[in-house]
Write a protein that holds these residues in place. Structure first.
Motif, PDB file in Angstrom:
ATOM      1  N   THR A  25      54.321  57.377 -22.074  1.00 49.40           N
ATOM      2  CA  THR A  25      54.051  58.115 -23.322  1.00 49.40           C
ATOM      3  C   THR A  25      52.915  59.126 -23.184  1.00 49.40           C
ATOM      4  O   THR A  25      52.613  59.855 -24.117  1.00 49.40           O
ATOM      5  CB  THR A  25      53.669  57.154 -24.478  1.00 49.40           C
ATOM      6  N   THR A  26      52.271  59.170 -22.019  1.00 53.98           N
ATOM      7  CA  THR A  26      51.116  60.060 -21.872  1.00 53.98           C
ATOM      8  C   THR A  26      51.578  61.505 -21.636  1.00 53.98           C
ATOM      9  O   THR A  26      52.778  61.772 -21.565  1.00 53.98           O
ATOM     10  CB  THR A  26      50.205  59.631 -20.693  1.00 53.98           C
ATOM     11  N   ASP A  27      50.612  62.400 -21.451  1.00 54.56           N
ATOM     12  CA  ASP A  27      50.948  63.811 -21.269  1.00 54.56           C
ATOM     13  C   ASP A  27      51.081  64.228 -19.809  1.00 54.56           C
ATOM     14  O   ASP A  27      51.250  65.409 -19.512  1.00 54.56           O
ATOM     15  CB  ASP A  27      49.873  64.692 -21.929  1.00 54.56           C
ATOM     16  N   LYS A  28      50.910  63.260 -18.900  1.00 53.15           N
ATOM     17  CA  LYS A  28      51.098  63.649 -17.499  1.00 53.15           C
ATOM     18  C   LYS A  28      52.023  62.676 -16.776  1.00 53.15           C
ATOM     19  O   LYS A  28      52.147  61.518 -17.159  1.00 53.15           O
ATOM     20  CB  LYS A  28      49.762  63.819 -16.777  1.00 53.15           C
ATOM     21  N   THR A  29      52.665  63.205 -15.722  1.00 57.15           N
ATOM     22  CA  THR A  29      53.567  62.383 -14.913  1.00 57.15           C
ATOM     23  C   THR A  29      52.779  61.250 -14.268  1.00 57.15           C
ATOM     24  O   THR A  29      51.663  61.466 -13.790  1.00 57.15           O
ATOM     25  CB  THR A  29      54.210  63.262 -13.818  1.00 57.15           C
ATOM     26  N   VAL A  30      53.356  60.054 -14.252  1.00 54.81           N
ATOM     27  CA  VAL A  30      52.732  58.956 -13.519  1.00 54.81           C
ATOM     28  C   VAL A  30      53.668  58.497 -12.401  1.00 54.81           C
ATOM     29  O   VAL A  30      54.893  58.533 -12.544  1.00 54.81           O
ATOM     30  CB  VAL A  30      52.324  57.766 -14.427  1.00 54.81           C
ATOM     31  N   TYR A  31      53.052  58.098 -11.278  1.00 51.75           N
ATOM     32  CA  TYR A  31      53.787  57.654 -10.098  1.00 51.75           C
ATOM     33  C   TYR A  31      53.548  56.165  -9.949  1.00 51.75           C
ATOM     34  O   TYR A  31      52.449  55.761  -9.575  1.00 51.75           O
ATOM     35  CB  TYR A  31      53.319  58.427  -8.869  1.00 51.75           C
ATOM     36  N   THR A  32      54.543  55.365 -10.284  1.00 55.58           N
ATOM     37  CA  THR A  32      54.347  53.920 -10.361  1.00 55.58           C
ATOM     38  C   THR A  32      55.350  53.207  -9.456  1.00 55.58           C
ATOM     39  O   THR A  32      56.238  53.825  -8.888  1.00 55.58           O
ATOM     40  CB  THR A  32      54.588  53.423 -11.797  1.00 55.58           C
ATOM     41  N   TYR A  33      55.202  51.876  -9.393  1.00 57.32           N
ATOM     42  CA  TYR A  33      56.223  51.113  -8.654  1.00 57.32           C
ATOM     43  C   TYR A  33      57.548  51.132  -9.409  1.00 57.32           C
ATOM     44  O   TYR A  33      58.581  50.756  -8.863  1.00 57.32           O
ATOM     45  CB  TYR A  33      55.743  49.684  -8.369  1.00 57.32           C
ATOM     46  N   MET A  34      57.521  51.583 -10.664  1.00 59.27           N
ATOM     47  CA  MET A  34      58.765  51.787 -11.420  1.00 59.27           C
ATOM     48  C   MET A  34      59.245  53.238 -11.260  1.00 59.27           C
ATOM     49  O   MET A  34      59.964  53.760 -12.115  1.00 59.27           O
ATOM     50  CB  MET A  34      58.561  51.439 -12.891  1.00 59.27           C
ATOM     51  N   GLY A  35      58.812  53.876 -10.203  1.00 58.13           N
ATOM     52  CA  GLY A  35      59.269  55.225  -9.914  1.00 58.13           C
ATOM     53  C   GLY A  35      58.451  56.272 -10.643  1.00 58.13           C
ATOM     54  O   GLY A  35      57.383  55.984 -11.205  1.00 58.13           O
TER      55      GLY A  35
ATOM     56  N   LEU B 202      57.619  58.576 -13.558  1.00 55.04           N
ATOM     57  CA  LEU B 202      57.849  58.575 -15.006  1.00 55.04           C
ATOM     58  C   LEU B 202      57.255  59.838 -15.591  1.00 55.04           C
ATOM     59  O   LEU B 202      56.041  60.086 -15.509  1.00 55.04           O
ATOM     60  CB  LEU B 202      57.216  57.320 -15.627  1.00 55.04           C
ATOM     61  N   LYS B 203      58.120  60.632 -16.181  1.00 50.80           N
ATOM     62  CA  LYS B 203      57.709  61.936 -16.683  1.00 50.80           C
ATOM     63  C   LYS B 203      57.025  61.798 -18.040  1.00 50.80           C
ATOM     64  O   LYS B 203      57.236  60.815 -18.752  1.00 50.80           O
ATOM     65  CB  LYS B 203      58.944  62.850 -16.748  1.00 50.80           C
ATOM     66  N   PRO B 204      56.194  62.782 -18.375  1.00 47.70           N
ATOM     67  CA  PRO B 204      55.395  62.651 -19.601  1.00 47.70           C
ATOM     68  C   PRO B 204      56.226  62.632 -20.884  1.00 47.70           C
ATOM     69  O   PRO B 204      57.377  63.055 -20.889  1.00 47.70           O
ATOM     70  CB  PRO B 204      54.488  63.880 -19.566  1.00 47.70           C
TER      71      PRO B 204
END
Lengths: 402, 138
Positions: free
Chosen positions: A179-189, A191-193
């Motif tokens: 839900t944030t405003d920046k892309t996150v790189y997680t173990y769940m792949g 995730l776009k903002p």
């Protein structure tokens, strides 16, 4: 007096396997059979349902024993292809964890890091029969004088190479959004903002513990398909939690039960085990697991007929809540919607994509089915069941659904 | 009609020439710019989708080549190693043009449609088993 109309034992099923009379189907095929015949007739007809899953599980690793060198060493620190293994066990034993990264990896110095090689890859390379560089340091003792060794070896040079995964085959899992405003790189792949996509990681209706949601047939000692060979359930997986919230089919709505599994790497196939580099997160290992479920009674026929639309999963925010350990969710979805490629979160429709390979899960369930039909693989009665759920009573869930 | 995505590289000597405009005016081709970059040494990269009659298309490409523009069809530069790919789906959310897709919702196989690729390279970074390769200009 039994609660069930159909009562079969594991021994009886094995006798049928031996005589070539067992009816074995995969968990996808079982859905139609139960729909047509009902649970009692299905339980009379079908003897074994095979399941499968192939996803990344970080809690994986391998125990190796590389044999004594001349002179001997008490290896305190061990590296395989420059990836550190845990050496603080006996002289030439070590544990290479799936998430261990290569020496001098830049990690996330330039975010998102690539993590191109690590423990998961070492395990895959060993199984593929590739040459591995082994280096070890010791501090020198009277009985183990050597302080450093280095050698090239393959899996055939190892005394033992045993896959030992502390947690695999998670029963259900989170659906991830950001839900944030920046892309996150997680173990769940990735995730776009602003909730632009969702990811999920379960084989749903084919997944082992979705088909035996109360761990009635899968337990310690169960023989399973593990990365292309026979392996075993050795314990409940770490974080095994049988008391998560369940739906009316008895299936948990998020990560719940889990298996700890072991098997001989020397007979594994690299098709069914893959080192994984997860962008911005680290190294992991994708492991193919398949579990046969004996249809002992109509309740097991009922459980193994689970369909994707009957499996719910909670949606969590991996951008904000998850890293802060904030207990919050964005409602439920189900695997039918997830597999369709689109889910609804609040009022918003967002694309959903998998991380666990359904394609390979089918392959594994099919291979296991063939092994049983070829009389190469027999079902086991667990020596001890996994920690059980408080919610279970015989036939409690079947009546909600029929 | 033909429609192809192409990567063009302009050496610095010619990076100030209006080639894209020429394609339109001289060869009656339509172009759609997907990505454009000029590097510090004035070398330029342009990714376009080029659309038009086959004859015009071929002549337009010849014109670019004759003028020193290096050309690579994107569908020839992207590959997915089917031995390595295990259809996990990590690549799907980052592909902006649905070049990587699951079409068959029963098998859940991940497929590559090269004609949709715009060579952004996101999938190459995300693929956990390094099954996707995108060849760069030599």
């Amino acid at each position: 007096m039994s609660e069930f109309k159909v009562n079969k034992t594991v021994d009886e099923i094995n006798e049928k396997i031996k005589n070539g009379e067992a009816v074995v189907v995969n968990a996808e095929e079982m859905i139609d059979i139960v729909e047509k015949k009902g649970i009692v007739d299905a339980a009379r007809t079908v003897d074994v349902v095979t399941t499968g899953t192939f996803g990344t599980m970080c809690s994986s690793g391998a125990v190796i024993n590389f044999g004594h060198t001349k002179p001997k060493i008490k290896a305190a620190k061990v590296w395989l292809n420059d990836v550190e293994a845990y050496g603080a066990v006996a002289a030439v034993d070590a544990y290479i964890g799936a998430t261990s990264v290569k020496k001098d990896d830049p990690l996330n110095a330039v975010h998102p890091g690539r993590f191109s090689y690590g423990g998961g890859h070492v395990i895959e390379d060993l199984i593929a029969g590739k040459k591995i560089n082994l280096a070890a340091e010791g501090y020198g003792t009277d009985c183990y004088p050597s302080k450093y060794i280095e050698m090239e070896m393959t899996i055939n040079d190892l005394k033992e190479a045993t896959l030992m995964n502390l947690r695999n085959s998670y029963q259900n899992y989170s659906v991830a959004i950001n839900t944030t405003d920046k892309t996150v790189y997680t173990y769940m792949g990735t995730l776009k903002p602003r909730m632009a996509n969702a990811t999920y990681s379960s084989a749903g209706q084919l997944s082992p513990l979705m088909n035996d949601p109360f761990y009635l047939t899968i337990g310690i000692g169960s023989r399973i398909f593990l990365a292309g060979t026979e392996g075993y359930v050795v314990y409940h997986g770490t974080q095994h939690n049988p008391n998560e919230e369940r739906n009316k089919r008895g299936v948990p709505k998020t990560g719940a039960g889990a298996l700890s599994v072991m098997g001989d790497m020397k007979s594994m196939k690299d098709k069914y085990i893959k080192g994984a580099s997860i962008l911005g997160y680290g190294v992991s290992l994708s492991v193919g697991v398949g579990v046969p479920i004996p249809i002992l009674n109509e309740e097991m026929a009922f459980f193994t007929s689970i369909k994707d639309e009957e499996i719910d999963a909670y949606i969590y925010d991996y951008g904000y809540d998850y890293p802060r350990k904030i207990d919050n969710n964005y409602g439920l979805t189900n695997y039918k919607d997830l597999r369709s490629g689109e889910i609804t979160v609040g009022a918003k429709k967002i694309p959903a994509t998998p991380l666990s390979s359904y394609y390979m899960a089918v392959d594994i369930a099919e291979v296991l089915k063939q092994w049983i039909m070829d009389k190469r693989f027999y079902i086991t009665q667990p020596t001890q069941l996994l920690p059980q759920s408080k919610d279970y009573k015989p036939m409690k869930y079947t009546k909600y659904c029929l | 009609m033909v429609s192809k995505k192409i990567m063009l590289r302009f050496p610095k000597e010619i990076s100030d020439k209006p080639f894209a405009s020429d394609l339109s005016r001289k060869y009656n081709l339509t172009f759609n710019i997907m990505s454009a970059q000029i590097f510090p040494r004035k070398e330029g990269h342009l990714i376009i989708e080029l659309i038009g009659e086959q004859k015009n298309f071929d002549e337009g490409i010849e014109y670019l080549k004759d003028n020193g523009v290096e050309i690579q069809f994107i569908e020839d530069s992207i590959t997915k190693d089917e031995e390595k790919c295990y259809h996990c789906g990590f690549c799907l959310p980052v592909c902006p043009t649905k070049a990587l897709v699951i079409e068959n919702r029963k098998t859940m196989k991940v497929e590559l449609h090269k004609e949709n690729c715009i060579a952004c390279g996101y999938c190459v970074k995300v693929c956990p088993v390094k099954a996707i390769e995108l060849s760069e200009f030599a």
